[in-house]
Design a protein around this motif. Structure first.
Motif, PDB file in Angstrom:
ATOM      1  N   VAL A 149       0.858  -1.182   0.000  1.00  0.00           N
ATOM      2  CA  VAL A 149       0.000   0.000   0.000  1.00  0.00           C
ATOM      3  C   VAL A 149       0.898   1.236   0.000  1.00  0.00           C
ATOM      4  N   ILE A 150       0.637   2.132  -0.937  1.00  0.00           N
ATOM      5  CA  ILE A 150       1.485   3.313  -1.154  1.00  0.00           C
ATOM      6  C   ILE A 150       0.773   4.549  -0.613  1.00  0.00           C
ATOM      7  N   PHE A 151       1.461   5.259   0.272  1.00  0.00           N
ATOM      8  CA  PHE A 151       0.929   6.489   0.863  1.00  0.00           C
ATOM      9  C   PHE A 151       1.793   7.658   0.401  1.00  0.00           C
ATOM     10  N   MET A 152       1.189   8.617  -0.269  1.00  0.00           N
ATOM     11  CA  MET A 152       1.921   9.830  -0.654  1.00  0.00           C
ATOM     12  C   MET A 152       1.195  11.042  -0.076  1.00  0.00           C
ATOM     13  N   SER A 153       1.958  11.912   0.569  1.00  0.00           N
ATOM     14  CA  SER A 153       1.365  13.139   1.083  1.00  0.00           C
ATOM     15  C   SER A 153       0.951  14.013  -0.099  1.00  0.00           C
ATOM     16  N   GLN A 154      -0.328  14.410  -0.125  1.00  0.00           N
ATOM     17  CA  GLN A 154      -0.748  15.328  -1.176  1.00  0.00           C
ATOM     18  C   GLN A 154      -0.039  16.659  -0.995  1.00  0.00           C
ATOM     19  N   ARG A 155       0.060  17.388  -2.083  1.00  0.00           N
ATOM     20  CA  ARG A 155       0.753  18.680  -2.034  1.00  0.00           C
ATOM     21  C   ARG A 155       0.176  19.579  -0.942  1.00  0.00           C
ATOM     22  N   GLY A 156       1.093  20.191  -0.193  1.00  0.00           N
ATOM     23  CA  GLY A 156       0.720  21.107   0.878  1.00  0.00           C
ATOM     24  C   GLY A 156       0.480  20.466   2.225  1.00  0.00           C
ATOM     25  N   THR A 157       0.392  19.121   2.286  1.00  0.00           N
ATOM     26  CA  THR A 157       0.020  18.487   3.554  1.00  0.00           C
ATOM     27  C   THR A 157       1.229  18.345   4.478  1.00  0.00           C
ATOM     28  N   TYR A 158       0.992  17.799   5.649  1.00  0.00           N
ATOM     29  CA  TYR A 158       1.934  17.866   6.767  1.00  0.00           C
ATOM     30  C   TYR A 158       3.333  17.372   6.430  1.00  0.00           C
ATOM     31  N   SER A 159       3.453  16.278   5.695  1.00  0.00           N
ATOM     32  CA  SER A 159       4.786  15.744   5.408  1.00  0.00           C
ATOM     33  C   SER A 159       5.283  16.126   4.023  1.00  0.00           C
ATOM     34  N   ALA A 206       4.449  29.919  -2.010  1.00  0.00           N
ATOM     35  CA  ALA A 206       3.585  28.943  -2.671  1.00  0.00           C
ATOM     36  C   ALA A 206       2.602  29.644  -3.603  1.00  0.00           C
ATOM     37  N   ASP A 207       2.310  28.999  -4.714  1.00  0.00           N
ATOM     38  CA  ASP A 207       1.302  29.479  -5.654  1.00  0.00           C
ATOM     39  C   ASP A 207      -0.038  28.875  -5.242  1.00  0.00           C
ATOM     40  N   ARG A 208      -0.894  29.681  -4.620  1.00  0.00           N
ATOM     41  CA  ARG A 208      -2.144  29.173  -4.068  1.00  0.00           C
ATOM     42  C   ARG A 208      -3.032  28.506  -5.111  1.00  0.00           C
ATOM     43  N   SER A 209      -2.877  28.883  -6.365  1.00  0.00           N
ATOM     44  CA  SER A 209      -3.768  28.372  -7.409  1.00  0.00           C
ATOM     45  C   SER A 209      -3.434  26.950  -7.848  1.00  0.00           C
ATOM     46  N   THR A 210      -2.339  26.384  -7.328  1.00  0.00           N
ATOM     47  CA  THR A 210      -1.907  25.056  -7.795  1.00  0.00           C
ATOM     48  C   THR A 210      -2.241  23.930  -6.828  1.00  0.00           C
ATOM     49  N   TYR A 211      -2.969  24.244  -5.773  1.00  0.00           N
ATOM     50  CA  TYR A 211      -3.285  23.219  -4.771  1.00  0.00           C
ATOM     51  C   TYR A 211      -4.740  22.795  -4.979  1.00  0.00           C
ATOM     52  N   ASN A 212      -4.908  21.778  -5.831  1.00  0.00           N
ATOM     53  CA  ASN A 212      -6.238  21.372  -6.263  1.00  0.00           C
ATOM     54  C   ASN A 212      -6.189  19.952  -6.827  1.00  0.00           C
ATOM     55  N   ASP A 213      -7.347  19.440  -7.214  1.00  0.00           N
ATOM     56  CA  ASP A 213      -7.448  18.073  -7.732  1.00  0.00           C
ATOM     57  C   ASP A 213      -6.684  17.873  -9.036  1.00  0.00           C
ATOM     58  N   ILE A 214      -6.650  18.899  -9.866  1.00  0.00           N
ATOM     59  CA  ILE A 214      -6.017  18.738 -11.184  1.00  0.00           C
ATOM     60  C   ILE A 214      -4.524  18.470 -11.023  1.00  0.00           C
ATOM     61  N   GLU A 215      -3.862  19.277 -10.217  1.00  0.00           N
ATOM     62  CA  GLU A 215      -2.426  19.078 -10.003  1.00  0.00           C
ATOM     63  C   GLU A 215      -2.173  17.812  -9.186  1.00  0.00           C
ATOM     64  N   SER A 216      -3.008  17.556  -8.167  1.00  0.00           N
ATOM     65  CA  SER A 216      -2.798  16.357  -7.352  1.00  0.00           C
ATOM     66  C   SER A 216      -2.978  15.087  -8.182  1.00  0.00           C
ATOM     67  N   SER A 217      -3.951  15.085  -9.096  1.00  0.00           N
ATOM     68  CA  SER A 217      -4.137  13.923  -9.964  1.00  0.00           C
ATOM     69  C   SER A 217      -2.900  13.675 -10.802  1.00  0.00           C
ATOM     70  N   TYR A 247      -9.184  11.900 -10.531  1.00  0.00           N
ATOM     71  CA  TYR A 247      -7.974  11.208 -11.003  1.00  0.00           C
ATOM     72  C   TYR A 247      -8.319  10.161 -12.059  1.00  0.00           C
ATOM     73  N   MET A 248      -9.345   9.355 -11.815  1.00  0.00           N
ATOM     74  CA  MET A 248      -9.683   8.309 -12.777  1.00  0.00           C
ATOM     75  C   MET A 248     -10.284   8.892 -14.061  1.00  0.00           C
ATOM     76  N   ARG A 249     -10.791  10.126 -13.979  1.00  0.00           N
ATOM     77  CA  ARG A 249     -11.279  10.810 -15.174  1.00  0.00           C
ATOM     78  C   ARG A 249     -10.149  11.430 -15.975  1.00  0.00           C
ATOM     79  N   LEU A 250      -9.169  12.004 -15.269  1.00  0.00           N
ATOM     80  CA  LEU A 250      -8.084  12.723 -15.928  1.00  0.00           C
ATOM     81  C   LEU A 250      -6.929  11.828 -16.357  1.00  0.00           C
ATOM     82  N   HIS A 251      -6.627  10.783 -15.574  1.00  0.00           N
ATOM     83  CA  HIS A 251      -5.467   9.918 -15.837  1.00  0.00           C
ATOM     84  C   HIS A 251      -5.865   8.457 -15.659  1.00  0.00           C
ATOM     85  N   PRO A 252      -6.758   7.937 -16.473  1.00  0.00           N
ATOM     86  CA  PRO A 252      -7.248   6.572 -16.254  1.00  0.00           C
ATOM     87  C   PRO A 252      -6.229   5.480 -16.541  1.00  0.00           C
ATOM     88  N   LYS A 253      -5.221   5.784 -17.344  1.00  0.00           N
ATOM     89  CA  LYS A 253      -4.262   4.744 -17.708  1.00  0.00           C
ATOM     90  C   LYS A 253      -3.512   4.246 -16.470  1.00  0.00           C
TER      91      LYS A 253
END
Length: 535
Positions: A149-159, A206-217, A247-253
């Motif tokens: 199981v792979i755990f990655m801290s999303q952008r901006g989060t604690y770690s 930090a660029d506030r506009s980049t912390y969203n689902d699109i970049e995280s996906s 994520y499954m909509r933007l990067h399904p492969k």
């Protein structure tokens, strides 16, 4: 909308670490072509090889520092993923503006001696929770029985680096228990705290506009590629379901299957659906009490009593003080209609005591409810753990541009026709949202971010019958456009059933073994809580 707002529990996150993007890419450019196998022909474990793919680089390394001890990290394989903070989409280009961010990665090995080759990527709740902090939840549910199981801290989060937590907001939310929740003066203080958080984030560059689902996906797609994983599974909880659907909509492969638990569809996310969730979760709990003779006899008409108390307290709040173990001074709590709804939204996690607490309040004793509210807000686990930079990044670019205040009020009126108008613009969990987002000031995400996800990727949609944070009916909603989906509601369980239900855990692990035929037989044996019966 993480499972952490309950009166009695919450997880959490951190890691400094930076890599100079250009230098890192130059140093390891030769590694991109290396096979992920040892010379003996034995497959290298996932996460043990440095690799650059495009503008992303994975580097094995030490495990991140966490807010709370996680002993299981001692056997994890860890590292960092370095990616552009902002990817360019102009004219289809994949360049970036030069600034790099670093995301912590921890891979918990499978318990099986012969694990399946397709791991599971865990998408954390929130928005703003750190995935690494949720390792204990995943392992308690045996998610790593057959797969890494792979755990990655999303952008901006604690770690992650930068870490966009804002303890001042958490501290204000605790103090705000002593204020009238829907008063305009409270709203002004709420926005002041948001502005202070915005200034803190800006001071980090930090660029506030980049912390969203699109970049995280895109970050998760980059992680899969840099780890040389041909195909993986995805499991998202709470806000992680919102991200998983995008994520499954933007990067399904490369996605074999998707499990989502405590579902928040991006296409309808916002205040109106939060009111709907509260109504469905409350009704589930009230019905369970009504169906249990001892509860119904001792606490008759519980639903009507609760709705009456909300209106009465909104008009005439009760003020009390309580003692919180970690706080040296007595804590003031104003129990008004807004705070009572906020309490029950979380208290469905401790459903057995809810009828008794409501009954005590109806008879003039607010202490149990006030203590639970204060205990949750003043807990050390509630301070400095959530990445509000990501919270507002999602809310203010993906939600408020596509839902008006009037939409929220209409949603509140549909769900709770008896509630005073003063309450309806501040949906549960989302107080002063539009005011905060004006202060946060980020551009709207493209309208496509609200598109319904249509996919034939096998999907398990899990909901809880007592879930007052994300509506139980959201499972059936997303399943309509997921052609190979299984929608399951686990009765008598609150938000994120995987955390609290052994049956949900069994269904989940069976799903990843056979994504088109999960084993749901355990549902027949799920029992309601035994509600506390006061003398």
């Amino acid at each position: 909308m993480s499972p952490g707002t309950t009166p009695s529990r919450r997880p959490a996150r951190r890691l400094p670490a930076t890599l100079a993007g250009a230098a890192a890419g130059a140093l390891v450019v030769g590694l991109a072509a290396m096979p992920a196998h040892a010379g003996s022909g034995t497959p290298r474990p996932i996460g043990t090889v440095a690799r650059t793919v495009g503008d992303a680089h994975f580097e094995p390394g030490p495990c991140p520092r966490t807010a709370d001890p996680i002993p299981d990290l001692a056997r994890a394989r860890c590292g960092t993923l370095t990616v552009p903070e902002k990817r360019s989409r102009a004219q289809g280009l994949r360049g970036h503006d030069g600034r790099r961010i670093t995301l912590a990665v921890a891979i918990m090995p499978a318990e099986s001696r012969r694990p399946a080759p397709d791991p599971i990527a865990w998408l954390a709740g929130g928005p703003g929770d750190d995935a690494v902090s949720e390792i204990p939840m995943a392992l308690a549910g045996n998610l790593n029985r057959d797969r890494d199981v792979i755990f990655m801290s999303q952008r901006g989060t604690y770690s992650a680096d930068p870490e966009l937590t804002c303890p001042n907001i958490d501290q204000f939310n605790a103090r705000a228990l002593g204020l009238v929740s829907n008063a305009p003066s409270t709203g002004r203080l709420h926005v002041e705290a948001t502005r202070a958080c915005r200034d803190r984030v800006d001071a980090q560059g930090a660029d506030r506009s980049t912390y969203n689902d699109i970049e995280s996906s895109a970050d998760y797609d980059a992680l899969r590629k840099t780890l040389s994983v041909k195909e993986w599974n995805v499991f998202g909880i709470s806000y992680g379901t919102h991200l998983a659907l995008n994520y499954m909509r933007l990067h399904p492969k490369g996605i074999r299957s998707v499990g989502i638990d405590g579902i928040l569809p991006p296409s309808i996310a916002g205040g109106a659906v939060t009111w709907k969730a509260a109504r469905e979760g409350f009704d589930g709990l009230f019905k369970a009490c009504e169906d249990q003779p001892a509860c119904n006899t001792r606490y008759p008409n519980l639903k009507a009593t609760f709705l009456r108390l909300v209106s009465e307290l909104e008009a005439d709040p009760i003020t009390t003080t309580v003692t919180v173990p970690v706080h040296p001074e007595p804590v003031k709590v104003v129990l008004d209609g807004g705070n009572l709804v906020a309490w029950l939204t979380s208290a469905t996690h401790v459903a057995a005591g809810v009828p008794r607490s409501i009954d005590e309040l109806a008879h003039g004793n607010p202490q149990r409810i006030a203590e639970q509210l204060a205990g949750g807000k003043y807990s050390p686990q509630a301070i400095g753990r959530v990445a509000h930079g990501l919270v507002y990044g999602v809310f203010c670019s993906q939600w408020t541009p596509y839902e008006s205040r009037a939409d929220i009020i209409r949603g509140g009126r549909r769900a709770f026709p008896s509630f005073p108008r003063s309450m309806l613009a501040n949906a549960p969990q989302l107080a002063w949202l539009h005011d905060d987002c004006r202060a946060w000031d980020v551009p709207p995400a493209p309208p496509s971010v609200r598109d319904v996800t249509r996919s034939d990727i096998p999907t398990l949609a899990l909901s809880g019958g007592f879930d007052a944070q994300t509506a139980p009916s959201n499972g059936a909603y997303v399943a309509r456009t997921l052609s190979r989906s299984t929608a399951v509601t686990v009765p008598y369980v609150a938000h994120v059933v995987f955390a609290d239900s052994r049956c949900a855990q069994t269904i989940t692990t069976s799903f990843f073994a056979r994504p088109t035929a999960p084993d749901t037989r355990c549902l027949a044996g799920v029992q309601p809580p035994q509600f506390e019966i006061a003398p």
